[in-house]
Structures are given as structure tokens and as C-alpha cells.
Write a protein that holds these residues in place. Structure first.
Motif, short mmCIF file in Angstrom:
data_model
loop_
_atom_site.label_atom_id
_atom_site.label_comp_id
_atom_site.label_asym_id
_atom_site.label_seq_id
_atom_site.Cartn_x
_atom_site.Cartn_y
_atom_site.Cartn_z
N VAL A 1 0.87 -1.18 0.00
CA VAL A 1 0.00 0.00 0.00
C VAL A 1 0.90 1.23 0.00
N GLU A 2 0.97 1.89 -1.14
CA GLU A 2 1.87 3.03 -1.32
C GLU A 2 1.09 4.34 -1.24
N HIS A 3 1.74 5.35 -0.72
CA HIS A 3 1.14 6.68 -0.62
C HIS A 3 2.01 7.68 -1.39
N GLN A 4 2.20 8.86 -0.85
CA GLN A 4 2.90 9.91 -1.58
C GLN A 4 4.41 9.70 -1.62
N THR A 5 5.05 10.31 -2.63
CA THR A 5 6.50 10.32 -2.73
C THR A 5 7.02 11.63 -2.17
N ILE A 6 8.01 11.55 -1.30
CA ILE A 6 8.54 12.73 -0.64
C ILE A 6 9.35 13.58 -1.61
N GLU A 7 8.97 14.88 -1.69
CA GLU A 7 9.73 15.85 -2.49
C GLU A 7 10.79 16.55 -1.66
N GLY A 8 10.61 16.59 -0.36
CA GLY A 8 11.65 17.20 0.46
C GLY A 8 11.16 17.75 1.78
N TRP A 9 12.12 18.33 2.49
CA TRP A 9 11.91 18.93 3.81
C TRP A 9 12.38 20.38 3.73
N GLY A 10 11.67 21.28 4.42
CA GLY A 10 12.03 22.68 4.20
C GLY A 10 11.78 23.59 5.37
N VAL A 11 11.99 24.88 5.09
CA VAL A 11 11.80 25.94 6.08
C VAL A 11 11.59 27.26 5.35
N SER A 12 10.83 28.15 5.97
CA SER A 12 10.71 29.51 5.44
C SER A 12 11.96 30.29 5.81
N LEU A 13 12.36 31.22 4.93
CA LEU A 13 13.50 32.07 5.24
C LEU A 13 13.10 33.30 6.05
N ALA A 14 11.84 33.70 5.95
CA ALA A 14 11.36 34.77 6.82
C ALA A 14 11.17 34.18 8.23
N LYS B 1 14.36 10.31 2.71
CA LYS B 1 15.00 11.26 1.80
C LYS B 1 14.13 11.56 0.60
N VAL B 2 14.55 12.54 -0.17
CA VAL B 2 13.85 12.90 -1.40
C VAL B 2 13.72 11.66 -2.29
N GLY B 3 12.51 11.41 -2.77
CA GLY B 3 12.27 10.25 -3.63
C GLY B 3 11.77 9.03 -2.89
N TYR B 4 11.86 9.00 -1.56
CA TYR B 4 11.33 7.88 -0.80
C TYR B 4 9.80 7.93 -0.84
N LYS B 5 9.20 6.76 -0.89
CA LYS B 5 7.74 6.67 -0.96
C LYS B 5 7.18 6.24 0.39
N ILE B 6 6.18 6.99 0.87
CA ILE B 6 5.53 6.61 2.12
C ILE B 6 4.70 5.35 1.87
N ILE B 7 4.89 4.35 2.73
CA ILE B 7 4.12 3.11 2.64
C ILE B 7 3.29 2.96 3.91
N ASN B 8 2.39 2.02 3.87
CA ASN B 8 1.36 1.96 4.91
C ASN B 8 1.86 1.35 6.21
N THR B 9 1.48 1.97 7.31
CA THR B 9 1.55 1.37 8.64
C THR B 9 0.18 1.58 9.28
N LEU C 1 9.85 3.77 1.84
CA LEU C 1 10.66 2.83 1.07
C LEU C 1 11.52 3.62 0.09
N SER C 2 12.79 3.27 -0.02
CA SER C 2 13.69 3.96 -0.93
C SER C 2 13.31 3.68 -2.38
#
Length: 587
Positions: free
Chosen positions: A29-42, A395-403, A412-413
Motif C-alpha cells: 500500500v503506497e502513498h505519496q513520494t517525498i519531495e523534500g523537507w524545508g523551512v521559510s526564510l522569513a 530522503k527525497v524520492g522515498y515513498k511513504i508506505i502503509n503502517t 521505502l527507498s
């Protein structure tokens, strides 16, 4: 007497077993693919950019190297009225953002800008981009919190006199769009390494927070006006030769507000809704169900990705007097909940550095508003390490899988060779877990990393646990990982699946072919999910008679079409690896 003695002991053992939470990790059961982690500069970048270069280098390295951030939200400031009737009311820790354009009348000054006005934020962003260049995955989003002051009714970038009223004058809709597009175009031309990908023209636009004299930039925008701005922004970015930079909306403070706002925009202005590439929301408020509802809306109305673009411990109160550090573990749980239920592909913090221990992942302990640009003394908060426990491993490109448990997330990588499982315990009790990993044919090895405790240096700081015990590294036996999670902790398991994908590991669990022999069709069942598999069928003389490519999944149904009665040989491959050969019988 022996039976009487054993009965309570048996009951106690059953209680212990039942008290362990069972968590099934299911890669099917696959969900979204991670595009990344971030922060606002303001606003922190506007502050740090005025400090010495060594500090800029240090803080940027924390973001890129320590926290593995790749998404950065760059603030196109409105610039406050120097003669505002409310006086000097904007906060001093970076909140007084400069504007890029001098006051202009309606329709004047289109395409004009002065990048030098924002040298401090630019210096920080450019250092970040240089540090991230070798990864090739940086994403920059341009964000606006208020139009320039002279475009507003109140002549103040903090909001209208009435907080629920829109502040942008209608005659400046096109000017505001041009302001954002022209500054974005100029920054994109001068700093291509930033990979500017999106413009978000609104920030918490229907919240009712923004009022003249407030301490930060803000402006109300309701859906009808949002559509006007989005349409003009689409026109101006096309005219300024940046059509490839996409639009996003609408950065609402609450998940419920995001759903209300986007539903209104879609129903009344479908063209403008269709023109946004993704949905942005903050997660300061919203239940898991609210988040699931927004995720469903995004999927069923254009299949738009959702970004969680800003959050923090707003209005948070400690469950125990003065135990403010606990909020960092609640924020870690919020991250997991946003990934599970909001299905966010990007997750962002609001502040990287702040003058307190709550909002920033770095706490400036020597903050003094009279000397704002002095060399900071920085402390990495619990939040820094809680975030690192996720961003360094999923990491970027990893796919969230079901728990199947709300305190957990798994990923999952892309090459299917690594699975990451995160457990957050934001309570004051030890929690016992059994991770069911039976969907993976073999776990070669695993590593455990943990953050826990009240403060950096005293608790564990994304520490690798190497001692094999149920309360340290965890115990893996027969595809079940047993683990006791300490109170107020976040634990990450990184599992090596390399052998799972090898031909040897695959053939240990034979391909099942049912029925066999077959007359019309048969089902191949595989011991794990295939990616780009190929099945070839040959006569006993070696002539290829059937080839099925692009097999993706754990099952394949084949029809006998083209196969006469007799015996055949099949070969199952994945990439260049032969996984299995065997015999087929058709009758």
C-alpha cells in the motif's frame, strides 16, 4: 496447587503480550513520494544575512548538511511604510522585511525592482543553494505576506484597519501581480542555482489575523480576490518569460480553512483553481480527519500534491508546569500525522533560528534587540534533533508506505533496498511495539537512531543505538522487531533490504503458479513486489513464444493465447537479474 499458581502467571504473560502495540508495515500500500523537507526564510534569514559571513556559513550548513533540508521559501517582502501612523511596530528579529520597489502609482513602474534592497536574505539563500548544489534537488518557492504598503488601503503592511477586511486596493491587483512576477524573474535570472519553482502570493489569507499596527506583514485575501490575483499573476509571469514557474495557493493557517478556501475557489473560479500546481497549507490546527479530508479533496480535484508549508507550537501549553520542552515531541508527532493523513509531499518548519526555544530549531540564547546582528550563541533544540531523526533518513524520492498505527510512519527507498520506520512517543509512558515486517522476505540488517529527553547534550541527540536490547536498538527475530520506546522520544529504524531483492533471496520463496497445469489462464504470485519485471516463455527447443514486460506488483495473470498444449520453460527477470526459471504446462 501447581495449576492455581500457573494461572495468574499465564494471565500476566498474556497481559504483557497484549500490551505491546502491533504495527504492520505494508509496502504493497503506497502513498505519496517525498519531495523534500524545508523551512521559510522569513524572518531568520533577514537577520542572519546581516551577521558575519562565518555565521551565514554556519547556519546555512545546519539547514543543508545537518537537517538535510532542500525546500526553501523565500519571502518577497512588501516593505513597511516609513511614515506609518502606527509608528515603528514591526518586530525586530528579522520581521521588518525590505521591499523591492519604491512607491509607484497605479500602472507605473512595471518590471522595476531593486534586488540590492534584500541583500541579507539573498546572501543566506545563495549560500544555501551553493551547499545544496551537489544534491541537485533544491526547490525554492517565492512567498508573499503582504503587498507593498502603498498598494494597500491602510498604507501598512501589517493589515487593514479592520483585520477581516482585504487590504489590497482593487486598482493594484495587476501591479501586485507584476511586483511578484518581476522580482521572481529577476532573482531567477541572477540566481539560477536556487531552482525557483513556485510563487505563493498569499499567506493565511482568510484567518482574520492581519491588522494595521501588528508586528509582522499580513493581508486578508478572500477567494474571489485570490482568483483575480492568480489570473493576473499567470499573465505577468508569462509576459516576463517565466511561464515555467508554477503557482500555488493558499497557505491557510488551519487545515479546515484550507479546505474551505480551496473549495470556494474551485467552485466559483475553476480556471484559477486549475491553474495552481499544488495546494499549500499550514498545520497549526486540524485533526487527523481534517487532514485526511483535505488530502482527499486534493486527490479528487485535480490530483494536486499537498505541501505542509508552515507550522509550529502556536498556542501550545505544557501538560506539566513549565515543561515547555515537551512541545518538541508534540511537533514530531504532528510531522508524522501530516505525512500520514495530509499526505504532504513536502513538510516545512516556520523558523530555523529564533530568539526562543520553541519556534526555531536553533535557539539564539544571546538575543538582544539593541544589537540584532551580533554573533549569535546558538543552541540546538530538541526540535532540531527530532527533525533530524526524520529528514536524515526519509530522503527525497522515498515513498511513504502503509503502517496501521498513528504514531508511526514508514518509507521505502526508490530502489526498494531500504525501508525506514519512525516511531514517535510524545507521552510520559514507555510504549512497547512489535513491528511486523513479514511483507519483506528478508531484513539484512538494521540501524536504530533515537532522540529523547529534555535538552541537547543530556538526552539522546539522534544517537545511533548499538546495544541489542528491547529498550535500546530493538530485537529482530523472524521478521518481527520488538522495541520499547522511551517516554518523550522519536526513534528511527533504517533497515537494509538488499538481500530481499537478490535472486537467491527471491528463489527461497518460490513463485506460485495456480492453476498448474492450466487451460485458459493462470496466476503467477511472487514473494515480493516486482518493479519493471519481465516474464518470457519458451518452447522446449528455446523458441520465445510470449513476452510480458513492465510487471509491477506481486501478481501476474497470463492467458494461454498463442500457446498450444504442451510443456514450456519460463524465465522471470527484473532488470538484468534472473529471478526464477521453471516449467509451465498448458493442456
Amino acid at each position: 496447587m501447581k495449576n492455581i499458581f500457573l494461572s495468574p502467571l499465564f494471565c500476566f504473560m498474556v497481559f504483557v503480550c497484549n500490551s505491546q502495540t502491533q504495527v504492520l508495515v505494508n509496502p504493497q500500500v503506497e502513498h505519496q513520494t517525498i519531495e523534500g523537507w524545508g523551512v521559510s526564510l522569513a524572518w531568520w534569514a533577514n537577520l542572519v544575512g546581516g551577521m558575519e559571513q562565518a555565521t551565514i556559513d554556519e547556519v546555512a550548513a545546519y539547514a543543508v548538511n545537518d537537517l538535510n533540508l532542500n525546500v526553501f521559501r523565500f519571502n518577497i517582502g512588501g516593505g513597511e511604510n516609513p511614515n506609518c501612523t502606527e509608528g515603528d511596530h514591526i518586530r525586530t528579529d528579522g520581521g521588518k522585511m525590505p521591499g523591492y520597489r519604491n512607491p509607484q502609482a497605479d500602472g507605473e513602474g512595471w518590471g522595476t525592482y531593486n534586488l540590492a534592497n534584500d541583500a541579507r536574505q539573498i546572501a543566506v539563500m545563495d549560500k544555501i543553494a551553493a551547499l545544496r548544489a551537489d544534491k541537485g534537488d533544491i526547490i525554492t518557492e517565492m512567498i508573499s505576506y503582504s503587498p507593498p504598503w502603498w498598494m494597500t488601503h491602510s498604507e501598512c503592511v501589517a493589515g487593514h484597519v479592520n483585520a477581516t477586511s482585504e487590504n489590497l486596493k482593487p486598482e493594484f491587483y495587476d501591479d501586485f501581480a507584476d511586483y511578484l512576477a518581476s522580482v521572481t524573474g529577476a532573482l531567477n535570472s541572477n540566481y539560477p542555482s536556487w531552482n525557483i519553482s513556485y510563487i505563493e502570493p498569499f499567506n493565511e489569507p482568510i484567518s482574520g489575523y492581519w491588522k494595521k499596527g501588528g508586528n509582522q506583514e499580513g493581508s486578508a485575501f478572500y477567494a474571489a480576490t485570490q482568483a483575480q490575483v492568480l489570473w493576473r499573476l499567470w499573465q505577468r509571469k508569462k509576459a516576463l518569460n517565466i511561464p515555467f514557474i508554477k503557482l500555488a495557493a493558499a497557505d491557510n493557517s488551519k487545515v479546515t480553512s484550507a479546505l474551505t478556501n480551496l473549495t470556494n475557489l474551485k467552485n466559483n473560479n475553476p480556471n484559477e483553481y486549475n491553474g495552481i500546481a499544488k495546494i499549500n497549507t499550514h498545520s497549526y490546527a486540524g485533526t487527523w480527519l481534517d487532514k485526511a479530508n483535505l488530502a482527499t479533496f486534493a486527490e479528487t480535484n485535480g490530483n494536486k500534491p499537498v505541501w505542509q508549508t508552515e507550522t509550529g507550537p502556536l498556542s501550545w501549553k505544557p501538560p506539566v508546569a513549565n515543561a515547555w520542552w515537551i512541545r518538541h515531541y508534540d511537533m514530531a508527532y504532528r510531522l508524522v500525522e501530516d505525512l500520514r493523513n495530509l499526505k504532504s509531499t513536502v513538510w516545512c518548519d516556520w523558523q530555523l533560528m529564533s530568539r526562543d526555544d520553541g519556534w526555531g530549531l536553533l535557539h539564539q540564547t544571546n538575543w538582544n534587540e539593541n544589537t540584532p546582528f551580533q554573533t549569535p550563541v546558538l543552541n540546538k533544540t530538541r526540535g532540531f534533533y527530532c527533525r533530524k531523526n526524520v529528514t536524515n533518513f526519509i530522503k527525497v524520492g522515498y515513498k511513504i508506505i502503509n503502517t496501521n498505527h498513528g504514531n508511526t510512519i514508514a518509507a521505502l527507498s526508490p530502489d526498494n533496498k531500504e525501508v525506514v520506520v519512525v516511531i514517535v512517543n510524545s507521552t510520559n509512558n514507555i510504549k512497547s511495539y512489535n513491528l511486523n515486517l513479514s511483507n519483506f522476505s528478508h531484513i539484512s540488517s538494521f540501524k536504530t537512531y533515537r532522540t529523547s529527553g529534555e535538552s541537547s547534550g543530556l538526552g539522546e541527540d539522534t544517537t545511533e543505538k548499538t546495544r541489542s536490547s528491547i529498550s535500546e536498538k530493538g530485537i529482530l527475530a523472524e521478521n518481527t522487531l520488538s522495541y520499547n520506546s522511551p517516554a518523550y522520544s522519536i526513534t528511527t529504524f533504517v533497515m537494509d533490504l538488499t538481500d530481499t531483492l537478490s535472486a537467491n533471496a527471491f528463489t527461497k520463496n518460490n513463485v506460485s503458479i495456480i492453476p498448474m497445469p492450466f487451460s485458459s489462464q493462470s496466476t503467477f504470485s511472487f514473494s515480493r513486489k516486482l518493479s519493471k519485471g519481465t516474464l518470457m516463455i519458451y518452447t522446449l527447443l528455446g523458441q520465445e513464444v510470449k513476452k510480458i514486460e513492465g510487471i509491477h506488483g506481486k501478481e501476474l495473470i497470463i492467458n494461454r493465447e498463442g500457446l498450444i498444449n504442451g510443456n514450456y520453460v519460463y524465465k522471470l527477470t527484473e532488470g538484468n537479474t534472473v529471478l526464477k526459471t521453471g516449467t509451465l504446462i498448458v493442456k
